[in-house]
Design a protein around this motif. Structure first.
Motif, PDB file in Angstrom:
ATOM      1  N   VAL A 107       0.842  -1.202   0.000  1.00 56.89           N
ATOM      2  CA  VAL A 107       0.000   0.000   0.000  1.00 56.89           C
ATOM      3  C   VAL A 107       0.873   1.247   0.000  1.00 56.89           C
ATOM      4  CG1 VAL A 107      -1.613   1.348   1.404  1.00 56.89           C
ATOM      5  CG2 VAL A 107      -2.027  -1.073   1.012  1.00 56.89           C
ATOM      6  N   ALA A 108       1.911   1.245   0.830  1.00 56.37           N
ATOM      7  CA  ALA A 108       2.794   2.412   0.902  1.00 56.37           C
ATOM      8  C   ALA A 108       3.515   2.636  -0.423  1.00 56.37           C
ATOM      9  CB  ALA A 108       3.799   2.255   2.039  1.00 56.37           C
ATOM     10  N   LEU A 109       3.946   1.556  -1.063  1.00 59.06           N
ATOM     11  CA  LEU A 109       4.634   1.695  -2.348  1.00 59.06           C
ATOM     12  C   LEU A 109       3.730   2.283  -3.426  1.00 59.06           C
ATOM     13  CD1 LEU A 109       6.799  -1.552  -2.524  1.00 59.06           C
ATOM     14  CD2 LEU A 109       7.609   0.812  -2.377  1.00 59.06           C
ATOM     15  N   ALA A 110       2.447   2.022  -3.308  1.00 56.91           N
ATOM     16  CA  ALA A 110       1.514   2.585  -4.278  1.00 56.91           C
ATOM     17  C   ALA A 110       1.020   3.963  -3.853  1.00 56.91           C
ATOM     18  CB  ALA A 110       0.329   1.638  -4.465  1.00 56.91           C
ATOM     19  N   ALA A 111       0.679   4.111  -2.576  1.00 54.46           N
ATOM     20  CA  ALA A 111       0.020   5.337  -2.104  1.00 54.46           C
ATOM     21  C   ALA A 111       0.976   6.513  -1.938  1.00 54.46           C
ATOM     22  CB  ALA A 111      -0.703   5.057  -0.795  1.00 54.46           C
ATOM     23  N   VAL A 112       2.182   6.275  -1.449  1.00 52.98           N
ATOM     24  CA  VAL A 112       3.106   7.387  -1.201  1.00 52.98           C
ATOM     25  C   VAL A 112       3.444   8.141  -2.490  1.00 52.98           C
ATOM     26  CG1 VAL A 112       5.436   7.979  -0.431  1.00 52.98           C
ATOM     27  CG2 VAL A 112       4.020   6.480   0.966  1.00 52.98           C
ATOM     28  N   PRO A 113       3.850   7.462  -3.559  1.00 55.47           N
ATOM     29  CA  PRO A 113       4.147   8.223  -4.782  1.00 55.47           C
ATOM     30  C   PRO A 113       2.928   8.976  -5.334  1.00 55.47           C
ATOM     31  CG  PRO A 113       5.005   5.995  -4.968  1.00 55.47           C
ATOM     32  CD  PRO A 113       4.186   6.038  -3.725  1.00 55.47           C
ATOM     33  N   MET A 114       1.739   8.349  -5.234  1.00 55.98           N
ATOM     34  CA  MET A 114       0.545   9.033  -5.720  1.00 55.98           C
ATOM     35  C   MET A 114       0.250  10.281  -4.892  1.00 55.98           C
ATOM     36  SD  MET A 114      -2.160   6.168  -6.960  1.00 55.98           S
ATOM     37  CE  MET A 114      -1.886   4.882  -5.768  1.00 55.98           C
ATOM     38  N   ALA A 115       0.306  10.152  -3.576  1.00 57.96           N
ATOM     39  CA  ALA A 115       0.011  11.293  -2.708  1.00 57.96           C
ATOM     40  C   ALA A 115       1.052  12.395  -2.882  1.00 57.96           C
ATOM     41  CB  ALA A 115      -0.048  10.839  -1.253  1.00 57.96           C
ATOM     42  N   VAL A 116       2.317  12.022  -2.959  1.00 56.90           N
ATOM     43  CA  VAL A 116       3.375  13.017  -3.154  1.00 56.90           C
ATOM     44  C   VAL A 116       3.210  13.695  -4.514  1.00 56.90           C
ATOM     45  CG1 VAL A 116       5.871  13.305  -3.476  1.00 56.90           C
ATOM     46  CG2 VAL A 116       5.014  11.937  -1.572  1.00 56.90           C
ATOM     47  N   GLY A 117       2.898  12.907  -5.533  1.00 59.24           N
ATOM     48  CA  GLY A 117       2.679  13.476  -6.868  1.00 59.24           C
ATOM     49  C   GLY A 117       1.515  14.449  -6.883  1.00 59.24           C
ATOM     50  N   ILE A 118       0.422  14.078  -6.237  1.00 58.75           N
ATOM     51  CA  ILE A 118      -0.735  14.972  -6.167  1.00 58.75           C
ATOM     52  C   ILE A 118      -0.383  16.218  -5.366  1.00 58.75           C
ATOM     53  CG2 ILE A 118      -3.068  15.233  -5.230  1.00 58.75           C
ATOM     54  CD1 ILE A 118      -3.477  12.231  -5.902  1.00 58.75           C
ATOM     55  N   GLY A 119       0.361  16.036  -4.290  1.00 55.43           N
ATOM     56  CA  GLY A 119       0.760  17.180  -3.478  1.00 55.43           C
ATOM     57  C   GLY A 119       1.683  18.135  -4.216  1.00 55.43           C
TER      58      GLY A 119
END
Length: 193
Positions: A119-131
Motif C-alpha cells: 500500500v505504501a509503495l503505491a500510495a506514497v508516490p501518488m500522494a506526493v505526486g498529487i501534493g
C-alpha cells in the motif's frame, strides 16, 4: 430496482442450474448470536466511517456554504481517490487471508507488513505526486476554473495518504475476530475530526 431484482433472480436460478448443492434454511441460535455479535461491530465501524465522510461534508456545507462544499468535495475526490482506491482493493482481499493465518501471530505480522509495504509503495508516490503537482493536475483534469481547490487538494493528498495507510489495519482486526478494535479506532478518528 426492477433491474436489480431481475438480475438477482437470474443469478439464483442460474446458480441452481449450474451446481447440485441445495442450501436449506436452518437457524442455529448459537451461530446467529455469534454472527450478530460480530456484525454489530462491523456495522458500527461502517456507520462511523460514513459519518467521517458525510459528517465532514455536512460541517463544511453548514459552516462555509454550499459553494465551498462543492469545491471541497471535488478536492477530496481528486486528492484521495488514487490512494484510497488502491487501499480498498487490497483491503478487500486481505481479511480472508488474515483469518486463515490467525493461528500464527508471526505469520499475521509478516502478512500485514507485506500489505502495508504494498500500500505504501503505491500510495506514497501518488500522494506526493498529487501534493507536488496538484496545480498542473487540476488544470489538466478539471480546467483552470477549478484553480481555487489546488491548496485544498494538496493538503487532502497528505490526509488521503495517512487514511489509506491507516485503513490497512481494519482487515487485520476483522480477520483476527476483533472487529470491536476497528470500531473503537473509528470512534477515536471521529472524535479527532
Amino acid at each position: 430496482v426492477g433491474g436489480w431484482l431481475a438480475l438477482t433472480t437470474v443469478r439464483v436460478v442460474i446458480s441452481y442450474g449450474l451446481h447440485p448443492y441445495r442450501p436449506a434454511l436452518h437457524v442455529d441460535g448459537k451461530e446467529a448470536r455469534e454472527i450478530l455479535g460480530y456484525g454489530r461491530w462491523i456495522f458500527g465501524s461502517t456507520a462511523i466511517g460514513w459519518l467521517l465522510t458525510n459528517g465532514v461534508y455536512a460541517m463544511v456545507g453548514r459552516l462555509l456554504g454550499v459553494l465551498t462544499l462543492g469545491l471541497y468535495q471535488m478536492a477530496w475526490r481528486v486528492a484521495s481517490l488514487p490512494t484510497t482506491e488502491v487501499t480498498d482493493v487490497i483491503s478487500g482481499v486481505t481479511m480472508a487471508a488474515y483469518a486463515k493465518l490467525q493461528d500464527s501471530t508471526v505469520r499475521v505480522r509478516l502478512a500485514y507488513l507485506r500489505v502495508l509495504t504494498a500500500v505504501a509503495l503505491a500510495a506514497v508516490p501518488m500522494a506526493v505526486g498529487i501534493g507536488l503537482y496538484g496545480e498542473d493536475l487540476i488544470r489538466v483534469l478539471l480546467g483552470a476554473r477549478w484553480g481555487d481547490i489546488v491548496s485544498i487538494v494538496q493538503v487532502l493528498a497528505l490526509f488521503g495518504l495517512f487514511r489509506s495507510i491507516g485503513t490497512t489495519a481494519g482487515p487485520v482486526f476483522q480477520g483476527l475476530d476483533r472487529p470491536r478494535v476497528q470500531t473503537f479506532v473509528a470512534l477515536v478518528e471521529l472524535g479527532l475530526l
